[in-house]
Design an enzyme around this catalytic site. Structure first.
Site, PDB file in Angstrom:
ATOM      1  N   ASP A  37       0.826  -1.212   0.000  1.00 43.72           N
ATOM      2  CA  ASP A  37       0.000   0.000   0.000  1.00 43.72           C
ATOM      3  C   ASP A  37       0.857   1.259   0.000  1.00 43.72           C
ATOM      4  O   ASP A  37       0.516   2.259  -0.622  1.00 43.72           O
ATOM      5  CB  ASP A  37      -0.937   0.015   1.212  1.00 43.72           C
ATOM      6  CG  ASP A  37      -2.003  -1.067   1.107  1.00 43.72           C
ATOM      7  OD1 ASP A  37      -2.197  -1.586  -0.013  1.00 43.72           O
ATOM      8  OD2 ASP A  37      -2.625  -1.391   2.135  1.00 43.72           O
ATOM      9  N   SER A  82     -18.155 -23.132 -26.619  1.00 46.75           N
ATOM     10  CA  SER A  82     -18.383 -23.854 -25.370  1.00 46.75           C
ATOM     11  C   SER A  82     -17.876 -25.277 -25.555  1.00 46.75           C
ATOM     12  O   SER A  82     -17.723 -25.755 -26.675  1.00 46.75           O
ATOM     13  CB  SER A  82     -19.864 -23.849 -25.021  1.00 46.75           C
ATOM     14  OG  SER A  82     -20.594 -24.362 -26.104  1.00 46.75           O
ATOM     15  N   LEU A  83     -17.623 -25.955 -24.449  1.00 49.78           N
ATOM     16  CA  LEU A  83     -17.086 -27.310 -24.537  1.00 49.78           C
ATOM     17  C   LEU A  83     -18.210 -28.328 -24.455  1.00 49.78           C
ATOM     18  O   LEU A  83     -19.230 -28.100 -23.814  1.00 49.78           O
ATOM     19  CB  LEU A  83     -16.117 -27.566 -23.373  1.00 49.78           C
ATOM     20  CG  LEU A  83     -14.846 -26.722 -23.357  1.00 49.78           C
ATOM     21  CD1 LEU A  83     -13.978 -27.132 -22.175  1.00 49.78           C
ATOM     22  CD2 LEU A  83     -14.074 -26.881 -24.655  1.00 49.78           C
ATOM     23  N   LYS A 116     -12.053 -27.114 -13.795  1.00 46.86           N
ATOM     24  CA  LYS A 116     -13.097 -26.318 -14.442  1.00 46.86           C
ATOM     25  C   LYS A 116     -13.698 -25.380 -13.394  1.00 46.86           C
ATOM     26  O   LYS A 116     -14.512 -25.778 -12.567  1.00 46.86           O
ATOM     27  CB  LYS A 116     -14.169 -27.246 -15.021  1.00 46.86           C
ATOM     28  CG  LYS A 116     -15.153 -26.543 -15.918  1.00 46.86           C
ATOM     29  CD  LYS A 116     -16.011 -27.573 -16.662  1.00 46.86           C
ATOM     30  CE  LYS A 116     -16.991 -26.889 -17.595  1.00 46.86           C
ATOM     31  NZ  LYS A 116     -17.900 -25.987 -16.898  1.00 46.86           N
ATOM     32  N   LYS A 290      -7.727 -31.022 -22.528  1.00 46.24           N
ATOM     33  CA  LYS A 290      -7.398 -30.452 -23.837  1.00 46.24           C
ATOM     34  C   LYS A 290      -6.258 -31.234 -24.465  1.00 46.24           C
ATOM     35  O   LYS A 290      -5.314 -31.625 -23.770  1.00 46.24           O
ATOM     36  CB  LYS A 290      -6.940 -28.990 -23.690  1.00 46.24           C
ATOM     37  CG  LYS A 290      -8.024 -28.033 -23.284  1.00 46.24           C
ATOM     38  CD  LYS A 290      -7.437 -26.662 -22.988  1.00 46.24           C
ATOM     39  CE  LYS A 290      -8.527 -25.743 -22.460  1.00 46.24           C
ATOM     40  NZ  LYS A 290      -7.961 -24.540 -21.842  1.00 46.24           N
ATOM     41  N   CYS A 405     -46.000  -9.422   7.306  1.00 46.83           N
ATOM     42  CA  CYS A 405     -44.838 -10.156   7.807  1.00 46.83           C
ATOM     43  C   CYS A 405     -45.288 -11.391   8.590  1.00 46.83           C
ATOM     44  O   CYS A 405     -46.121 -11.285   9.484  1.00 46.83           O
ATOM     45  CB  CYS A 405     -44.023  -9.225   8.700  1.00 46.83           C
ATOM     46  SG  CYS A 405     -42.715 -10.046   9.597  1.00 46.83           S
ATOM     47  N   CYS A 424     -40.172  -6.572   5.501  1.00 43.88           N
ATOM     48  CA  CYS A 424     -41.052  -6.102   6.570  1.00 43.88           C
ATOM     49  C   CYS A 424     -40.465  -4.810   7.118  1.00 43.88           C
ATOM     50  O   CYS A 424     -39.290  -4.760   7.445  1.00 43.88           O
ATOM     51  CB  CYS A 424     -41.130  -7.141   7.690  1.00 43.88           C
ATOM     52  SG  CYS A 424     -41.777  -6.462   9.226  1.00 43.88           S
ATOM     53  N   CYS A 429     -40.415  -5.174  14.646  1.00 46.14           N
ATOM     54  CA  CYS A 429     -40.539  -6.580  14.252  1.00 46.14           C
ATOM     55  C   CYS A 429     -39.527  -7.416  15.035  1.00 46.14           C
ATOM     56  O   CYS A 429     -38.333  -7.135  15.002  1.00 46.14           O
ATOM     57  CB  CYS A 429     -40.288  -6.730  12.759  1.00 46.14           C
ATOM     58  SG  CYS A 429     -40.283  -8.442  12.202  1.00 46.14           S
TER      59      CYS A 429
HETATM   60 ZN   LIG Z   1     -41.999  -8.251  10.742  1.00 48.47          ZN
END
Ligand SMILES: [Zn+2]
Length: 667
Positions: A37, A82-83, A116, A290, A405, A424, A429
């Protein structure tokens, strides 16, 4: 002099690229993150000071450009095919036999095997060693130009290392996310109340398509190169040679790839990884095989969709079929509603499965899943099992999204910016109470010292606190019931609670945890409406007039205050004696009156927002940029380029302590 600077900048860039190479390609860092850094900061400071030497391929330019409107479509120079998939060793042997028949039985062949990676394919173009384009696979012929985002991935060099780089090359590979980074991301999203990603692949592909590279940079995407597109100006004869060249150029490749001499060895490699794939830090779903020799590859060519010289061996999925007994809706700590399938218990890869996640309500629609259906479930890695598809459509009734809820019967709203999330919004709650209380008591909000996680969870469990206002009804004998709570702590907490009653209105507004209302918005709202009652009565039009309040926030505020539970809560808070009015004569005349102040670096005593609030309370203004109109720069820890600029412009610079002395009244 300027030549020296130029050399110094270039040397720093080389050094950083070298350390990127050691870290990402060889996994053998030689310096600490801190030292890295520091190098970056040195470079950034020099580039800020001498903008004439800025360059798009500098390591500082990984995050560049603004937020895009959309992505351009681009055509790949060579198609990204694609393969073909194989699902058994028998199929692999068949493929090997066809391939040798195609080449002639006597010819010597070798295979390169690669893990893969379960990610998203990308095509990265380098011209004369410089990254010029990063694109998604798209339909294989055309993809989207996501260069800005690709450049944020530090495993992808902006400049190829070494002298022997091709004039032109398309490097293909997989953008993916490590499981640990995926978990961090989801944890963070959970905290912010955002919908969670189902798996690392979805997180990677979602991130790669964000329009703001600044956000992508924080997502910690990763990359493994594995394939070759069009290229010019180099000779490459085999896939194995190509992989080694990539490594020399500083492009990250997977260390588990091997060069093997026949299909029997390939099968051994597949078996091996099938067993130990969980030991990796990322998800793989098979092995890619391959043909090594590029000339042989060319001779075999392609079918319509895929190359004949490569194939994917897919691991057997950990799947099982069972019946959906019920679809339940869970309420997360942030109020997000998540549907869960309750299953007839079934064994899957050695574990008894009773639940599967349905992620969100769109997923229910997509799967068209109903209670009573026979479904195919799948386990991938350590992730909770998911429902792949409905096998037998036996259920009768369609699932309906709850209007209230399931935990508290509070109002459920659909999020505008994220169509799939339902939430909600009842502030009391029970499912959300613990998290809400922690936020309410946090330092930036009501600042109630001593109300940490353990205390809050006990208060909720013992039902001593059912909403924010209950905090103010707590008595010493209530707190004495908490584990490990001594007299002194009881008194400290009670006095911290008492003290919090007098906090400014802006803090109370922030503490309520209204969705989308952060510290700064709370400050603006307090200043505009003066009392909590005024804010509670505010209409959409009133809020729309305020510059700092956007549409989403305005809607969220109106929704919040329109609920009966909110009205009760506010009445209770007022009754408890909390300050719900903005202090009059808030603008204290002081040294700061009319002055423009800029902060740089980290502060110890206050958050940046709080410090800026203090400046405004003292009649000053704040800005995020240093210019000749700046009156004062307050410097915290590790200040950035603003500090240098202020020095150059001769602006008065003070440290945090001096700033605090300025704003604290003398006794
Ligand atoms: Zn609730």
């Amino acid at each position: 002099m300027t030549e020296d600077i130029k050399k110094k900048i270039e040397a720093l860039r080389q050094k950083i690229r070298h350390h990127d190479y050691l870290y990402y390609v060889l996994s053998q860092p030689e310096i600490s993150d801190k030292e890295y850094d520091d190098l970056m900061r040195q470079l950034k400071d020099l580039e800020d000071k001498y903008p004439e030497y800025k360059s798009a391929d500098s390591p500082t330019q990984r995050v560049s450009g603004g937020v895009l409107e959309g992505f351009k479509t681009i055509k790949h120079r060579q198609k990204m095919l694609s393969l073909d998939n194989t699902y058994s060793f028998e199929e692999l042997r068949d493929w090997d036999a066809r391939l040798r028949k195609g080449l002639g039985r006597e010819e010597k062949i070798e295979y390169v095997v690669e893990l893969k990676i379960d990610g998203v394919s990308a095509n990265i173009t380098y011209e004369k060693g410089i990254l010029t384009m990063g694109a998604t696979r798209g339909d294989g012929e055309t993809g989207e130009d996501v260069t800005q985002n690709i450049k944020t991935i530090r495993a992808i060099p902006l400049v190829l290392l070494g002298k022997d780089v091709p004039d032109f090359i398309e490097i293909r590979g997989e953008v993916y996310m490590e499981r640990k980074d995926f978990n961090i991301l989801n944890k963070e999203r959970d905290k912010q109340g955002e919908a969670l990603f189902a798996n690392p692949r979805n997180a990677a592909s979602g991130s790669l398509k964000l329009l703001d590279a600044g956000i992508v940079a924080k997502r910690r995407l990763n990359f493994f190169a594995h394939s070759l597109g069009e290229y010019k100006g180099i000779d490459i004869h085999t896939q194995w040679e190509y992989l080694n060249r990539l490594k020399e150029w500083g492009v990250r490749i997977n260390q588990e790839s091997r060069l093997l001499k026949d299909i029997q060895e390939v099968i051994g490699y597949c078996q091996d990884w099938q067993e130990k794939k969980e030991t990796l830090g990322y998800d793989i779903d098979g092995i890619v095989v391959k043909l090594n020799n590029l000339d042989q590859q060319r001779r075999l060519g392609f079918t319509l969709k895929s190359p004949r010289w490569a194939v994917a061996y897919k691991f057997p999925a950990q799947q099982a079929t069972t019946t959906v007994k019920d679809i339940l809706v869970q309420v997360g700590r942030t109020g997000v509603l998540t549907p869960v399938a309750v299953l007839e218990p079934v064994e899957c890869a050695g574990v008894i499965i009773k639940h599967a996640t349905l992620h969100n309500f769109d997923e229910i629609k997509r799967l068209n899943i109903k209670k009573g259906d026979r479904v195919l479930i799948e386990r991938a890695g350590e992730v909770i099992p998911k429902v792949v598809k409905v096998m037998k459509d036996l259920g009768k009734t369609h699932f309906e999204i709850p209007k209230t809820c399931p935990v508290c019967n509070g109002k459920v709203v659909k999020e505008k910016e994220q169509d799939v999330a339902y939430r909600c919004i009842n502030p009391s709650c029970p499912a959300q109470l613990e998290r809400g209380l922690l936020h309410f008591a946090s330092r930036q909000a009501m600042d109630i010292e001593g109300m940490g996680e353990s205390v809050v969870s006990q208060l909720v469990r013992l039902k001593l606190v059912r909403n924010f206002a209950d905090i103010y009804k707590l008595k010493a004998q209530d707190l004495a019931r908490l584990e490990l709570f001594k007299d002194k702590k009881v008194n400290n907490l009670l006095s911290a609670i008492e003290k919090s009653k007098g906090k400014p209105l802006s803090r109370l507004i922030y503490a309520l945890g209204i969705r989308h209302v952060g510290e700064k918005a709370a400050y603006v709202l307090a200043r505009e409406f003066k009392t909590l009652d005024n804010l509670a009565r505010a209409k959409r039009e009133d809020l729309d007039k305020i510059y700092d309040v956007g549409e989403v926030m305005a809607e969220s505020i109106v929704d919040y205050f329109s609920q009966d539970s909110t009205k009760k809560l506010i009445a209770a808070l007022k009754e408890a004696g909390l300050n719900t009015k903005e202090e009059s004569g808030e603008l204290k005349t002081s040294f700061l009156s009319g002055k423009t102040v800029v902060f740089t670096g980290g502060l110890k005593e206050y958050s940046r927002t709080q410090a800026e609030e203090l400046v405004r309370r003292h009649g000053g203004n704040t800005s995020s940029n240093v210019s000749k109109d700046t009156d004062l720069v307050v410097v915290g820890d590790s200040p950035g380029s603003k500090y240098e600029k202020a020095k150059r412009l001769g602006i008065k610079i003070i440290n945090e302590k001096e700033f605090l002395n300025l704003i604290t009244p003398k006794r």
